[in-house]
Design an enzyme around this catalytic site. Structure first.
Site, PDB file in Angstrom:
ATOM      1  N   GLU A   1      -9.069   4.002  -2.778  1.00  0.00           N
ATOM      2  CA  GLU A   1      -7.935   3.896  -3.511  1.00  0.00           C
ATOM      3  C   GLU A   1      -8.090   3.210  -4.818  1.00  0.00           C
ATOM      4  OE1 GLU A   1      -4.459   2.330  -1.343  1.00  0.00           O
ATOM      5  OE2 GLU A   1      -5.158   3.113   0.612  1.00  0.00           O
TER       6      GLU A   1
ATOM      7  N   LYS B   1      -4.278  -2.063   9.831  1.00  0.00           N
ATOM      8  CA  LYS B   1      -4.745  -2.125   8.251  1.00  0.00           C
ATOM      9  C   LYS B   1      -4.842  -3.766   7.890  1.00  0.00           C
ATOM     10  CE  LYS B   1      -3.231   2.094   6.866  1.00  0.00           C
ATOM     11  NZ  LYS B   1      -3.967   2.835   5.708  1.00  0.00           N
TER      12      LYS B   1
ATOM     13  N   GLU C   1     -10.481   3.802   3.079  1.00  0.00           N
ATOM     14  CA  GLU C   1      -9.481   4.723   2.295  1.00  0.00           C
ATOM     15  C   GLU C   1      -9.939   4.364   1.027  1.00  0.00           C
ATOM     16  OE1 GLU C   1      -5.493   4.066   3.459  1.00  0.00           O
ATOM     17  OE2 GLU C   1      -5.886   5.603   5.197  1.00  0.00           O
TER      18      GLU C   1
ATOM     19  N   GLN D   1      -4.124   2.157  14.979  1.00  0.00           N
ATOM     20  CA  GLN D   1      -2.815   2.750  13.958  1.00  0.00           C
ATOM     21  C   GLN D   1      -1.897   3.752  14.934  1.00  0.00           C
ATOM     22  OE1 GLN D   1      -3.814   4.070  10.266  1.00  0.00           O
ATOM     23  NE2 GLN D   1      -1.435   4.621   9.639  1.00  0.00           N
TER      24      GLN D   1
ATOM     25  N   HIS E   1      -3.765  14.093   0.507  1.00  0.00           N
ATOM     26  CA  HIS E   1      -4.027  13.150   1.504  1.00  0.00           C
ATOM     27  C   HIS E   1      -2.969  13.267   2.654  1.00  0.00           C
ATOM     28  CE1 HIS E   1      -5.206   9.535   3.787  1.00  0.00           C
ATOM     29  NE2 HIS E   1      -3.842   8.954   3.539  1.00  0.00           N
TER      30      HIS E   1
ATOM     31  N   ASP F   1      -9.153   0.450   1.346  1.00  0.00           N
ATOM     32  CA  ASP F   1      -8.143  -0.022   2.770  1.00  0.00           C
ATOM     33  C   ASP F   1      -8.710   0.338   3.863  1.00  0.00           C
ATOM     34  OD1 ASP F   1      -5.804  -0.937   3.583  1.00  0.00           O
ATOM     35  OD2 ASP F   1      -4.927   1.024   3.750  1.00  0.00           O
TER      36      ASP F   1
ATOM     37  N   ARG G   1      -8.005   3.864  12.790  1.00  0.00           N
ATOM     38  CA  ARG G   1      -7.367   4.886  13.191  1.00  0.00           C
ATOM     39  C   ARG G   1      -6.741   5.121  14.631  1.00  0.00           C
ATOM     40  NH1 ARG G   1      -6.147   6.410   8.031  1.00  0.00           N
ATOM     41  NH2 ARG G   1      -7.922   6.464   6.814  1.00  0.00           N
TER      42      ARG G   1
ATOM     43  N   ASP H   1       0.993  -1.411  -0.030  1.00  0.00           N
ATOM     44  CA  ASP H   1      -0.016   0.069   0.044  1.00  0.00           C
ATOM     45  C   ASP H   1       0.764   1.059   0.114  1.00  0.00           C
ATOM     46  OD1 ASP H   1      -2.457   1.247  -0.176  1.00  0.00           O
ATOM     47  OD2 ASP H   1      -2.443   1.620   2.165  1.00  0.00           O
TER      48      ASP H   1
ATOM     49  N   THR I   1      -9.128  -5.371   3.121  1.00  0.00           N
ATOM     50  CA  THR I   1      -8.938  -4.566   2.106  1.00  0.00           C
ATOM     51  C   THR I   1      -9.860  -5.044   1.128  1.00  0.00           C
ATOM     52  OG1 THR I   1      -6.590  -4.194   2.771  1.00  0.00           O
ATOM     53  CG2 THR I   1      -7.431  -3.395   0.698  1.00  0.00           C
TER      54      THR I   1
ATOM     55  N   GLU J   1     -10.247  12.529   7.109  1.00  0.00           N
ATOM     56  CA  GLU J   1      -9.820  13.814   6.505  1.00  0.00           C
ATOM     57  C   GLU J   1     -11.399  14.579   6.395  1.00  0.00           C
ATOM     58  OE1 GLU J   1      -7.776  11.465   3.389  1.00  0.00           O
ATOM     59  OE2 GLU J   1      -6.961  13.589   2.832  1.00  0.00           O
TER      60      GLU J   1
END
Lengths: 410, 410
Positions: free
Chosen positions: B198, B248, B196, B235, B130, B228, B232, B123, B252, B358
């Site tokens: 992607e 993570k 996420e 993490q 971002h 993904d 948070r 990844d 996915t 975000e």
């Protein structure tokens, strides 16, 4: 602790062989260009592929596959059955001797292949002394250990495609390099290419959700020696904020024989006392580490070997079972053939550090080798890891995990 | 730019179908419990397994395998041959119509499986907006972008075993959580579970050493949408110093159809101007990004969908070809089936951000959805990614990348 189990193969009864009957590690040998599952016994290799095709064993063809994965996937009952069957065939006084002899060949002539297909590779960071040494160099003694370290078996995903078997040359990597005083990075060969002395644990049973430490322990089929080659200069520039990537993707060398958890059973030992309490999901129901003596030697091209370091697997703060349990905590599925590197194993004494970064303290205190000194690995150097658990009159050895470093591509 | 290629399957000629004859994406459908390679055409699915076993196609059995890997491994000549053969079979006026109709079935009834076996998953972190958004939240506006970011396509290794196909429910993960004011971590369900948005690039040709950006571009077989999933809070506590790990590893999600690089060829576009010069090994010999409109929607359980964000793949600072070239720079071998996530794709506008982190600015500005607001994903929510490249009177679409979040295990 059990004593030596005697075999009719005399070399397996020598107290200093890595491969007594008690061991029976699994590997893959090249037989006229085809890959055969095998075991090592004394100074001989026994062709398990030939034994299964000859009717001595029956595991549904799992030993006629060229990698140990299919056999591992059969599960613990099969693991036990093969081990017991081989004891019966190879023990002193066994009737099978004359029929088996044609499937033996000298270990010294064996061309070893990868013992299993690495499904995914994870590398941990679980020796407190190693984390402290590296942290001290990078962040100072007061911030050496990251705040999460005593709570989490810290790990990151590595690159399975880069795992190679002992004997495979390793080409010095190139990458982006940027010194603290450089305005911009440049691309070139790593100047701080290093070793990491580790153990690798191999997952033999899949899981599909969080599992406890006890179940994780049962799911580990066996262990190998592991050298996690690391380009310290590439790593220093790339690793913030998402961790090591190309610095660790050149090669990871493993020893060719999987030493089973069954063979290591008499050498179980406990992780050290906890400095802060662990969360319950990481509690070990019993001793899950092993007492395994380890060493790493460096042989310059054309020179003689210097032992750089001697340490022991019991230096780990976290066992492989704890690492595997943590690995599944978010629901991450694990598969047969997953490889878990322990992290660099360093003891407290200077000569028990598991990397040149630590041994030379970042290059400030080069170590003496035949004909010179080393801060990091030089082209032509051969690095050799060795390990064994010491029993009463015998030992359970891993053989050698060895590779020579070749110059960078031009 | 080419126009619509007309097919005798009328639904493939509609301007808003994701799957005109120009597209011909590859996926795997379930046929009575067995996995068949297939393509989508209009509102129909064409069974390629049946076509090969019926003699319409001959790729040595590669389409009768249940995953696209074997076919991909045949290489670009085979990729081109299949595409051209399917054009011939499916174009308006083709003779084959009556023979093929029995191998078509409605797309809406298709049960999709993973289109390929993910060999390894990497990844990246390649949208500047971002990285700037996340960096601003975590380190302040002045230190938002890490110093290496404009020089290196930053990436980390992810977990291939966690990649699942659209439609697979995702169980909220648990893990170690520690707020900044907590004395010690606790173990529990993630409270900041996120998406996420992607794109994923799929390696179709292996490499065994450093390759250039041009060769890397040629080695990419096709693309999927990719979500993904990211915890948070897990993490934040785990990721120093070695990067994201369990945060993570839960899941996915990828879209079920591989849209080929060949189908996307008319939509190639350039990466944005470089803010600092790139090292030569990362220079692109031509436009290697694609103009692909993307969106992500959130549907609460029993509610209606709100589009959270609309963005475009051309927002990337680095192309997948640059990422793949960098991935090999240390000598890392790449294999067929390797999956490269682009990194979260965010544009400059607030409603073009690719993650809830975000969009809600770390939870400080919850976004409105049907019946409430969201800072992060709630149990029962269904997240759907969509994407297409807009041509003249047609589009090349990806279908949906969709998953519902289930409550954490108890």
């Amino acid at each position: 602790m059990t004593g030596l189990m005697r075999s009719w193969i005399e070399s397996a009864n020598a107290p200093d062989t890595d491969f007594p009957l008690n061991n029976l590690p699994y590997g893959v040998i090249d037989v006229n260009g085809s890959a055969h599952c095998a075991t090592a016994i004394g100074d001989q290799v026994l062709d398990l592929h030939a034994l299964e095709s000859g009717g001595w064993l029956d595991f549904g063809g799992a030993l006629q596959t060229g990698a140990m994965n299919t056999f591992m996937a059969l599960g613990p009952d099969a693991w036990e059955k093969l081990r017991v069957t081989l004891f019966g065939l190879l023990a002193e006084g066994a009737q099978a001797r004359s029929g088996l002899e044609k499937h033996l060949s000298p270990l010294k002539d064996a061309k070893m292949r990868m013992p299993f297909a690495v499904t995914e590779y994870t590398d941990f960071y679980a020796s407190k002394q190693h984390a402290t040494n590296v942290g001290t160099m990078f962040r100072g003694a007061e911030n050496a250990l990251p705040p999460n370290w005593l709570h989490i078996p810290i790990g990151y995903n590595g690159r399975a495609s880069s795992v190679v078997v002992s004997g495979t040359p390793v080409v010095r990597p190139s990458g982006q390099l940027k010194g603290p005083d450089d305005d911009a990075p440049r691309f070139g060969p790593s100047r701080r290419f290093d070793i990491e002395l580790e153990m690798g644990a191999i997952v033999g049973r899949p899981s599909n959700g969080p599992i406890g430490v006890g179940e994780a322990f049962e799911n580990i089929f066996g262990y190998v020696l592991l050298n996690d080659w690391s380009a310290r200069d590439i790593q220093a520039w790339e690793y913030q904020p998402l961790g090591p990537f190309q610095a660790k993707a050149t090669a990871t060398t493993i020893s060719p024989w999987i030493v089973t958890a069954a063979a290591l059973e008499p050498f179980r030992t406990s992780t050290p006392p906890r400095e802060v309490p662990l969360l319950p999901y990481l509690h070990e129901p019993g001793p899950m580490l092993y007492d395994i003596d380890l060493e790493v030697g460096l042989t310059p091209d054309g020179g003689s070997e210097t032992i750089l370091s001697r340490t022991n697997y019991r230096e780990m703060y976290y066992s492989a079972a704890q690492q595997l349990a943590h690995h599944t905590s978010s629901g991450c599925p694990m598969r047969v053939g997953d490889l878990l590197g322990s992290g660099t194993i360093s003891g407290e004494a200077k000569d028990s550090r598991g990397s040149l970064l630590e041994l030379s303290w970042g290059g400030k205190e080069p170590v003496e080798v035949d004909g010179g000194t080393r801060s990091f690995v030089e082209d032509g150097d051969t690095l050799t890891l060795r390990g064994h658990a010491a029993g009463d009159g015998y030992r359970i050895g891993f053989g050698e995990c060895r590779a020579q470093v070749l110059p960078a591509r031009t």
